[in-house]
Write a protein that holds these residues in place. Structure first.
Motif, PDB file in Angstrom:
ATOM      1  N   SER A  53       7.282  -0.055   5.137  1.00 22.60           N
ATOM      2  CA  SER A  53       5.955  -0.824   5.056  1.00 22.60           C
ATOM      3  C   SER A  53       5.302  -1.730   4.390  1.00 22.60           C
ATOM      4  O   SER A  53       6.041  -2.036   3.388  1.00 22.60           O
ATOM      5  CB  SER A  53       4.686   0.314   5.409  1.00 22.60           C
ATOM      6  OG  SER A  53       3.787   0.064   4.629  1.00 22.60           O
ATOM      7  N   HIS A 108      10.032  -1.488  12.754  1.00 17.95           N
ATOM      8  CA  HIS A 108       9.251  -0.294  13.092  1.00 17.95           C
ATOM      9  C   HIS A 108       9.196   0.945  11.851  1.00 17.95           C
ATOM     10  O   HIS A 108      10.266   1.309  11.583  1.00 17.95           O
ATOM     11  CB  HIS A 108       9.932   0.304  14.352  1.00 17.95           C
ATOM     12  CG  HIS A 108       9.129   1.624  14.834  1.00 17.95           C
ATOM     13  ND1 HIS A 108       9.720   2.317  16.048  1.00 17.95           N
ATOM     14  CD2 HIS A 108       7.976   2.149  14.183  1.00 17.95           C
ATOM     15  CE1 HIS A 108       8.717   3.075  16.235  1.00 17.95           C
ATOM     16  NE2 HIS A 108       7.650   3.210  15.226  1.00 17.95           N
ATOM     17  N   GLY A 156       7.796   3.997   9.590  1.00 13.65           N
ATOM     18  CA  GLY A 156       6.966   5.408   9.983  1.00 13.65           C
ATOM     19  C   GLY A 156       5.720   5.476   9.152  1.00 13.65           C
ATOM     20  O   GLY A 156       5.489   4.663   8.003  1.00 13.65           O
ATOM     21  N   PRO A 157       4.689   6.161   9.547  1.00 11.84           N
ATOM     22  CA  PRO A 157       3.318   6.249   8.665  1.00 11.84           C
ATOM     23  C   PRO A 157       3.671   6.638   7.388  1.00 11.84           C
ATOM     24  O   PRO A 157       2.738   6.324   6.405  1.00 11.84           O
ATOM     25  CB  PRO A 157       2.775   7.332   9.361  1.00 11.84           C
ATOM     26  CG  PRO A 157       3.722   8.107  10.166  1.00 11.84           C
ATOM     27  CD  PRO A 157       4.911   7.256  10.332  1.00 11.84           C
ATOM     28  N   ASP A 205      -5.149   4.968   9.086  1.00 12.16           N
ATOM     29  CA  ASP A 205      -5.104   5.426  10.382  1.00 12.16           C
ATOM     30  C   ASP A 205      -5.323   4.293  11.542  1.00 12.16           C
ATOM     31  O   ASP A 205      -4.634   4.281  12.711  1.00 12.16           O
ATOM     32  CB  ASP A 205      -6.259   6.370  10.830  1.00 12.16           C
ATOM     33  CG  ASP A 205      -6.259   7.733  10.073  1.00 12.16           C
ATOM     34  OD1 ASP A 205      -5.133   7.919   9.696  1.00 12.16           O
ATOM     35  OD2 ASP A 205      -7.497   8.372   9.700  1.00 12.16           O
ATOM     36  N   ILE A 263      -1.843   2.335  11.467  1.00 12.52           N
ATOM     37  CA  ILE A 263      -0.745   3.573  12.276  1.00 12.52           C
ATOM     38  C   ILE A 263      -1.069   3.464  13.934  1.00 12.52           C
ATOM     39  O   ILE A 263      -0.469   3.450  14.811  1.00 12.52           O
ATOM     40  CB  ILE A 263      -0.994   4.975  11.805  1.00 12.52           C
ATOM     41  CG1 ILE A 263      -0.451   4.820  10.278  1.00 12.52           C
ATOM     42  CG2 ILE A 263      -0.135   5.899  12.567  1.00 12.52           C
ATOM     43  CD1 ILE A 263      -0.603   6.325   9.584  1.00 12.52           C
ATOM     44  N   SER A 264      -2.504   3.362  14.129  1.00 14.81           N
ATOM     45  CA  SER A 264      -2.795   3.305  15.750  1.00 14.81           C
ATOM     46  C   SER A 264      -2.749   1.964  16.436  1.00 14.81           C
ATOM     47  O   SER A 264      -2.911   1.856  17.559  1.00 14.81           O
ATOM     48  CB  SER A 264      -4.212   3.797  16.016  1.00 14.81           C
ATOM     49  OG  SER A 264      -4.961   2.922  15.105  1.00 14.81           O
ATOM     50  N   PRO A 289       0.279  -0.525  16.758  1.00 16.14           N
ATOM     51  CA  PRO A 289       1.506  -1.066  16.601  1.00 16.14           C
ATOM     52  C   PRO A 289       1.585  -2.447  16.716  1.00 16.14           C
ATOM     53  O   PRO A 289       1.104  -3.165  17.685  1.00 16.14           O
ATOM     54  CB  PRO A 289       2.593  -0.182  17.607  1.00 16.14           C
ATOM     55  CG  PRO A 289       1.706   0.925  18.242  1.00 16.14           C
ATOM     56  CD  PRO A 289       0.169   0.410  17.724  1.00 16.14           C
ATOM     57  N   ASN A 331       5.241  -2.299  12.697  1.00 16.54           N
ATOM     58  CA  ASN A 331       4.744  -1.009  13.552  1.00 16.54           C
ATOM     59  C   ASN A 331       4.951   0.426  12.567  1.00 16.54           C
ATOM     60  O   ASN A 331       5.837   0.684  12.257  1.00 16.54           O
ATOM     61  CB  ASN A 331       5.569  -0.762  14.877  1.00 16.54           C
ATOM     62  CG  ASN A 331       5.216   0.454  15.710  1.00 16.54           C
ATOM     63  OD1 ASN A 331       4.383   1.315  15.175  1.00 16.54           O
ATOM     64  ND2 ASN A 331       5.911   0.574  16.738  1.00 16.54           N
ATOM     65  N   TYR A 332       3.809   0.755  12.204  1.00 17.38           N
ATOM     66  CA  TYR A 332       3.856   2.179  11.556  1.00 17.38           C
ATOM     67  C   TYR A 332       3.456   3.291  12.190  1.00 17.38           C
ATOM     68  O   TYR A 332       3.232   4.369  11.290  1.00 17.38           O
ATOM     69  CB  TYR A 332       2.520   1.754  10.532  1.00 17.38           C
ATOM     70  CG  TYR A 332       2.980   0.513   9.295  1.00 17.38           C
ATOM     71  CD1 TYR A 332       3.768   0.760   8.625  1.00 17.38           C
ATOM     72  CD2 TYR A 332       2.178  -0.597   9.661  1.00 17.38           C
ATOM     73  CE1 TYR A 332       3.879  -0.459   7.989  1.00 17.38           C
ATOM     74  CE2 TYR A 332       2.529  -1.571   8.860  1.00 17.38           C
ATOM     75  CZ  TYR A 332       3.393  -1.350   7.917  1.00 17.38           C
ATOM     76  OH  TYR A 332       3.729  -2.660   7.081  1.00 17.38           O
ATOM     77  N   SER A 333       3.753   3.358  13.520  1.00 13.96           N
ATOM     78  CA  SER A 333       3.391   4.497  14.176  1.00 13.96           C
ATOM     79  C   SER A 333       4.751   5.552  14.018  1.00 13.96           C
ATOM     80  O   SER A 333       5.817   4.971  13.738  1.00 13.96           O
ATOM     81  CB  SER A 333       3.310   4.356  15.670  1.00 13.96           C
ATOM     82  OG  SER A 333       4.533   3.875  16.327  1.00 13.96           O
ATOM     83  N   PRO A 334       4.559   6.872  14.355  1.00 15.74           N
ATOM     84  CA  PRO A 334       5.549   7.839  14.023  1.00 15.74           C
ATOM     85  C   PRO A 334       6.686   7.346  15.047  1.00 15.74           C
ATOM     86  O   PRO A 334       6.559   6.811  16.184  1.00 15.74           O
ATOM     87  CB  PRO A 334       5.033   9.176  14.609  1.00 15.74           C
ATOM     88  CG  PRO A 334       3.751   9.030  14.462  1.00 15.74           C
ATOM     89  CD  PRO A 334       3.290   7.535  14.496  1.00 15.74           C
TER      90      PRO A 334
END
Length: 217
Positions: free
Chosen positions: A15, A111, A113-114, A184, A187-188, A190, A214-217
């Motif tokens: 990220s 992509h 991750g958080p 938050d 992450i929410s 993308p 994109n930091y979503s799981p």
């Protein structure tokens, strides 16, 4: 950093981000006109506060034949480093210099991750080659945005690059401290975190690449 293998959609784990203000969408009208009618300088891109709506130079501006071959992202921690992402280009693939090529050749999606938003220091390693002309003051200005708001700017330079050489550029990014509310939100949402990377040689813009994150799981 984003310039590498822009033809491919990548899905690693990492990220980038920082501070916050009120959202803005695109460049103001006067800024768009200026981008079309004046030379794009480092001072101009450093003053930008929103992602550009278009690329600010053609692919053919890369007259130095700068070609990115591999890219690695790592977490820099006390006493150790951890590789988060790594990719290499096909060695037989030539740099794209055709102005008729689709914009996807200089756009990329990551992509991440958080957990990446919690890493305080990131290191990148870029391997690249140059053509028959030397690079004087090879400079990269990278600007990151969330929903059109400037989050963080980075400005790195190499004083000189010898022609017809393979080179490694190590860069350390100090990541911004984000509140949990900002994390938050990022992450929410993308792909709503974006960046522009501008590459200059002697203050002449020779490359411009874009990325979405994109930091979503």
């Amino acid at each position: 950093a984003q310039a590498i293998l822009a033809k491919r959609r990548l899905h690693p784990t990492g990220s980038a981000s920082r501070g916050l203000r009120h959202p803005k969408v695109g460049l103001p009208c006067k800024a768009r006109i200026a981008a079309r009618t004046m030379a794009i300088t480092p001072d101009y891109v450093n003053a930008l506060e929103a992602p550009t709506e278009t690329f600010l130079c053609p692919l053919s501006a890369n007259i130095y034949k700068i070609d990115f071959h591999s890219f690695k992202i790592r977490a820099v921690e006390e006493g150790s480093e951890r590789v988060l992402f790594e990719i290499k280009k096909d060695p037989d693939e030539e740099p794209e210099l055709d102005d008729n090529a689709d914009d996807s050749v200089r756009s990329i999606r990551y992509h991440f991750g958080p957990h990446f938003l919690d890493i305080p220091t990131i290191g990148t390693t870029l391997e690249f080659t140059v053509g028959e002309h030397p690079l004087h003051n090879f400079r990269m200005i990278e600007k990151h945005y969330f929903r059109g708001v400037l989050i963080r700017s980075y400005d790195f330079s190499l004083p000189f690059v010898i022609p017809l050489t393979n080179n490694t550029w190590e860069v350390i990014y100090t990541m911004p401290e984000l509140t949990q509310e900002w994390k938050d939100a990022i992450i929410s949402a993308p792909w709503e975190t974006k960046s522009d990377s501008f590459y200059f040689v002697n203050d002449q813009l020779v490359m411009h690449n874009k990325a979405e994150y994109n930091y979503s799981p």
